[in-house]
Design a protein around this motif. Structure first.
Motif, PDB file in Angstrom:
ATOM      1  N   MET A  35       0.743  -1.333  -0.146  1.00 36.14           N
ATOM      2  CA  MET A  35      -0.019  -0.117   0.044  1.00 36.14           C
ATOM      3  C   MET A  35       0.936   1.307   0.108  1.00 36.14           C
ATOM      4  SD  MET A  35      -2.872  -1.340   0.037  1.00 36.14           S
ATOM      5  CE  MET A  35      -3.931   0.043   0.317  1.00 36.14           C
ATOM      6  N   ALA A  36       0.267   2.255  -0.519  1.00 32.03           N
ATOM      7  CA  ALA A  36       1.240   3.539  -0.463  1.00 32.03           C
ATOM      8  C   ALA A  36       1.000   4.140   0.593  1.00 32.03           C
ATOM      9  CB  ALA A  36       0.612   4.432  -1.655  1.00 32.03           C
ATOM     10  N   GLY A  37       2.050   5.182   0.831  1.00 28.00           N
ATOM     11  CA  GLY A  37       1.963   5.995   1.907  1.00 28.00           C
ATOM     12  C   GLY A  37       1.515   7.542   1.870  1.00 28.00           C
ATOM     13  N   ILE A  38       2.056   8.450   2.277  1.00 26.30           N
ATOM     14  CA  ILE A  38       1.535   9.753   2.319  1.00 26.30           C
ATOM     15  C   ILE A  38       1.494  10.446   0.796  1.00 26.30           C
ATOM     16  CG2 ILE A  38       1.807  12.226   3.084  1.00 26.30           C
ATOM     17  CD1 ILE A  38       3.569  11.133   5.384  1.00 26.30           C
ATOM     18  N   ARG A  39       0.080  10.807   0.495  1.00 31.61           N
ATOM     19  CA  ARG A  39      -0.221  11.294  -1.019  1.00 31.61           C
ATOM     20  C   ARG A  39       0.146  12.860  -1.105  1.00 31.61           C
ATOM     21  NH1 ARG A  39       0.610   6.953  -3.810  1.00 31.61           N
ATOM     22  NH2 ARG A  39      -0.921   5.220  -3.200  1.00 31.61           N
ATOM     23  N   GLU A  73      19.720   8.368  15.149  1.00 32.03           N
ATOM     24  CA  GLU A  73      18.708   7.291  14.307  1.00 32.03           C
ATOM     25  C   GLU A  73      19.100   6.597  13.284  1.00 32.03           C
ATOM     26  OE1 GLU A  73      16.353   7.016  16.342  1.00 32.03           O
ATOM     27  OE2 GLU A  73      16.052   9.052  17.336  1.00 32.03           O
ATOM     28  N   VAL A  74      18.734   5.384  13.152  1.00 33.97           N
ATOM     29  CA  VAL A  74      18.764   4.647  12.154  1.00 33.97           C
ATOM     30  C   VAL A  74      17.183   4.510  11.422  1.00 33.97           C
ATOM     31  CG1 VAL A  74      19.270   2.200  10.877  1.00 33.97           C
ATOM     32  CG2 VAL A  74      20.502   3.052  13.199  1.00 33.97           C
ATOM     33  N   TRP A  75      17.351   5.395  10.165  1.00 35.22           N
ATOM     34  CA  TRP A  75      15.886   5.606   9.690  1.00 35.22           C
ATOM     35  C   TRP A  75      15.632   4.114   9.008  1.00 35.22           C
ATOM     36  CZ3 TRP A  75      13.080   9.645  10.957  1.00 35.22           C
ATOM     37  CH2 TRP A  75      13.878  10.492  11.296  1.00 35.22           C
ATOM     38  N   PHE A  76      14.296   3.723   9.275  1.00 34.88           N
ATOM     39  CA  PHE A  76      13.782   2.565   8.654  1.00 34.88           C
ATOM     40  C   PHE A  76      14.170   1.324   9.696  1.00 34.88           C
ATOM     41  CE2 PHE A  76      14.138   4.585   4.383  1.00 34.88           C
ATOM     42  CZ  PHE A  76      12.960   4.910   4.354  1.00 34.88           C
ATOM     43  N   GLY A  77      15.082   1.671  10.642  1.00 33.73           N
ATOM     44  CA  GLY A  77      15.329   0.706  11.652  1.00 33.73           C
ATOM     45  C   GLY A  77      16.788  -0.255  11.132  1.00 33.73           C
ATOM     46  N   SER A 127      12.238   2.796   0.357  1.00 33.74           N
ATOM     47  CA  SER A 127      11.292   3.859   0.493  1.00 33.74           C
ATOM     48  C   SER A 127      10.091   3.226   1.471  1.00 33.74           C
ATOM     49  CB  SER A 127      10.482   4.161  -0.757  1.00 33.74           C
ATOM     50  OG  SER A 127       9.310   4.895  -0.543  1.00 33.74           O
ATOM     51  N   CYS A 128       9.490   3.890   2.295  1.00 36.60           N
ATOM     52  CA  CYS A 128       8.401   3.642   3.195  1.00 36.60           C
ATOM     53  C   CYS A 128       7.186   4.253   2.663  1.00 36.60           C
ATOM     54  CB  CYS A 128       8.588   3.994   4.566  1.00 36.60           C
ATOM     55  SG  CYS A 128       8.723   5.912   4.847  1.00 36.60           S
ATOM     56  N   ASN A 129       7.364   5.081   1.517  1.00 36.54           N
ATOM     57  CA  ASN A 129       6.310   5.930   1.109  1.00 36.54           C
ATOM     58  C   ASN A 129       5.915   5.475  -0.225  1.00 36.54           C
ATOM     59  OD1 ASN A 129       4.585   7.901   2.086  1.00 36.54           O
ATOM     60  ND2 ASN A 129       5.855   9.488   0.835  1.00 36.54           N
ATOM     61  N   SER A 130       6.473   4.574  -0.768  1.00 37.50           N
ATOM     62  CA  SER A 130       5.971   3.917  -2.198  1.00 37.50           C
ATOM     63  C   SER A 130       6.164   2.591  -2.166  1.00 37.50           C
ATOM     64  CB  SER A 130       6.756   4.562  -3.500  1.00 37.50           C
ATOM     65  OG  SER A 130       6.747   6.011  -3.410  1.00 37.50           O
ATOM     66  N   THR A 131       5.335   1.885  -3.051  1.00 39.60           N
ATOM     67  CA  THR A 131       5.496   0.516  -3.055  1.00 39.60           C
ATOM     68  C   THR A 131       6.596   0.231  -3.937  1.00 39.60           C
ATOM     69  OG1 THR A 131       3.642   0.341  -4.558  1.00 39.60           O
ATOM     70  CG2 THR A 131       3.131  -0.008  -2.241  1.00 39.60           C
ATOM     71  N   LYS A 132       6.876  -1.129  -4.219  1.00 46.00           N
ATOM     72  CA  LYS A 132       7.640  -1.633  -5.498  1.00 46.00           C
ATOM     73  C   LYS A 132       6.990  -1.092  -6.774  1.00 46.00           C
ATOM     74  CE  LYS A 132       7.140  -5.922  -7.028  1.00 46.00           C
ATOM     75  NZ  LYS A 132       6.768  -5.662  -8.489  1.00 46.00           N
ATOM     76  N   ASP A 133       5.703  -1.338  -6.737  1.00 47.32           N
ATOM     77  CA  ASP A 133       5.134  -1.250  -8.108  1.00 47.32           C
ATOM     78  C   ASP A 133       5.081   0.444  -8.321  1.00 47.32           C
ATOM     79  OD1 ASP A 133       4.499  -3.800  -8.517  1.00 47.32           O
ATOM     80  OD2 ASP A 133       2.491  -3.849  -7.793  1.00 47.32           O
ATOM     81  N   GLU A 134       4.659   1.207  -7.397  1.00 47.72           N
ATOM     82  CA  GLU A 134       4.820   2.703  -7.421  1.00 47.72           C
ATOM     83  C   GLU A 134       6.119   2.991  -7.866  1.00 47.72           C
ATOM     84  OE1 GLU A 134       0.964   3.901  -4.419  1.00 47.72           O
ATOM     85  OE2 GLU A 134       3.118   3.481  -3.761  1.00 47.72           O
ATOM     86  N   LEU A 135       7.056   2.569  -7.272  1.00 54.61           N
ATOM     87  CA  LEU A 135       8.512   3.135  -7.742  1.00 54.61           C
ATOM     88  C   LEU A 135       8.654   2.557  -9.614  1.00 54.61           C
ATOM     89  CD1 LEU A 135      10.518   2.099  -4.651  1.00 54.61           C
ATOM     90  CD2 LEU A 135      10.181   4.408  -5.639  1.00 54.61           C
ATOM     91  N   VAL A 160       8.112  -1.372   3.953  1.00 49.74           N
ATOM     92  CA  VAL A 160       9.271  -0.654   3.180  1.00 49.74           C
ATOM     93  C   VAL A 160       9.421  -1.467   1.904  1.00 49.74           C
ATOM     94  CG1 VAL A 160      11.555  -0.461   3.547  1.00 49.74           C
ATOM     95  CG2 VAL A 160      10.225  -0.413   5.490  1.00 49.74           C
ATOM     96  N   ALA A 161       9.799  -0.928   1.040  1.00 51.80           N
ATOM     97  CA  ALA A 161      10.241  -1.552  -0.119  1.00 51.80           C
ATOM     98  C   ALA A 161      11.419  -1.087  -0.468  1.00 51.80           C
ATOM     99  CB  ALA A 161       9.232  -0.895  -1.230  1.00 51.80           C
ATOM    100  N   THR A 162      12.199  -2.112  -1.046  1.00 54.44           N
ATOM    101  CA  THR A 162      13.633  -1.760  -1.504  1.00 54.44           C
ATOM    102  C   THR A 162      13.678  -2.310  -3.146  1.00 54.44           C
ATOM    103  OG1 THR A 162      14.810  -2.043   0.498  1.00 54.44           O
ATOM    104  CG2 THR A 162      16.115  -2.197  -1.215  1.00 54.44           C
TER     105      THR A 162
END
Length: 343
Positions: A1-5, A112-116, A268-276, A331-333
């Motif tokens: 699912m997508a993140g902030i639009r 911080e380690v962004w995304f963990g 990205s935590c704001n876009s899916t694989k398909d969106e990228l 998260v998507a990579t």
């Protein structure tokens, strides 16, 4: 699912006053914004790590997976300002890293380690495996010898030149160093981030990792790299009020930094694989559109009829969950290869 639009572009957006740090930042706002944007882990924090992950996960779910009823036709349009974020402004990151640099100097915390840390380790190890397969010619349909030639005839992945854009505290590059990469460079437009990153590699004895202040949207770097990584930078760019325009600028800049045959790995935590993938396809089409042809309006050069980036692979090991009947990850990579252009 997508993140902030992002909302539709507003013609008055370019006339808006650029917020300064005092407009944007408070300690409480920074904490909430950071936790709502990514799942984080810490090196040296006094907070309980599991609780931080739980809080961040809950915030992510609220932001990234809003129920469909929230957008029903009998409701008002989402507030444009609410859908943007202070994380799209350099003033936020300058303030963030000023605090983290001060914290490092006082307490020795890396920040911080962004995304963990778990995501960072997955990205590094998965990228190593991908690069190793390319070096050994194990991946089908890749351009023969393209990476070898751009690496100065060095086939071993450890010799690849690596660029981490929006590197922050540089911890991803430290993780890549553990995986065997040695030609490592990190850039960030925040001087505080670069100062912190340099301090951390000096403490770890990894001074061969290079850092420089550079804005990816107006990059001054002329070198091309075999591997370019982005962990959250495209996300942050998209949260600017002019995010749509700036994301287009991002692709124009990145295309000049990835060597022919080289790899671009985006997390990205704001876009899916398909969106990228769709965003890359849109860039390829925009680049090959008639408006991008020669000034005489004649035929395009043959090399410009080829997509510049192609999808290669993505991480499949992130935990999944079910929401609204769909399966997704937080998260998507995704890896893309820069195609070698032919004349």
């Amino acid at each position: 699912m997508a993140g902030i639009r992002l909302p539709p572009e507003d013609s008055d957006a370019s006339q808006a006053r650029h917020p300064v740090a005092s407009d944007l930042i408070s300690d409480d706002d920074r904490s909430v914004a950071a936790d709502s944007w990514s799942i984080k882990s810490d090196y040296g924090s006094t907070l309980d790590d599991e609780q931080r992950h739980a809080d961040a996960s809950e915030a992510l779910s609220a932001v990234n997976f809003r129920a469909a009823s929230d957008y029903s036709s009998d409701k008002e349009e989402p507030d444009a300002e609410a859908e943007q974020s202070m994380l799209g402004f350099q003033s936020y990151w300058d303030s963030q890293y000023a605090d983290e640099l001060a914290n490092f100097r006082e307490h020795g915390h890396a920040g911080e380690v962004w995304f963990g840390a778990d995501v960072m380790e997955i990205v590094a190890s998965w990228t190593k495996g991908l690069c190793s397969e390319f070096s050994q010619g194990q991946l089908s349909n890749h351009v023969e010898n393209a990476i070898t030639e751009s690496a100065g005839q060095q086939k071993e992945f450890s010799n690849w030149s690596v660029l981490d854009i929006g590197t922050g505290n540089g911890l991803l590059l430290q993780e890549l160093a553990k995986q065997g990469f040695s030609d490592l460079t990190g850039t960030d437009y925040s001087e505080g981030a670069i100062d912190l990153a340099r301090s951390l590699v000096a403490r770890e004895g990894l001074t061969y990792i290079k850092f420089m202040v550079d804005d990816i949207l107006e990059t001054k770097i002329e070198q091309r790299f075999q591997l370019v990584l982005d962990k959250g930078t495209l996300d942050a760019i998209g949260l600017h009020p002019d995010g749509t325009v700036k994301r287009a600028m991002y692709w124009d800049s990145v295309s000049k930094l990835v060597a022919p045959g080289g790899l671009l790995v985006i997390t990205s935590c704001n876009s899916t694989k398909d969106e990228l993938m769709e965003e890359v396809d849109a860039y390829n089409q925009r680049r090959n559109s008639p408006s991008q042809g020669n000034e005489a309006g004649g035929e395009q050069e043959p090399s410009r009829l080829t997509p510049l980036f192609r999808y290669v692979d993505h991480v499949r090991t992130y935990p999944t969950f079910m929401f609204g009947g769909s399966v997704g990850t937080r998260v998507a990579t995704v890896a893309f290869q820069r195609i070698v252009e032919t004349s």
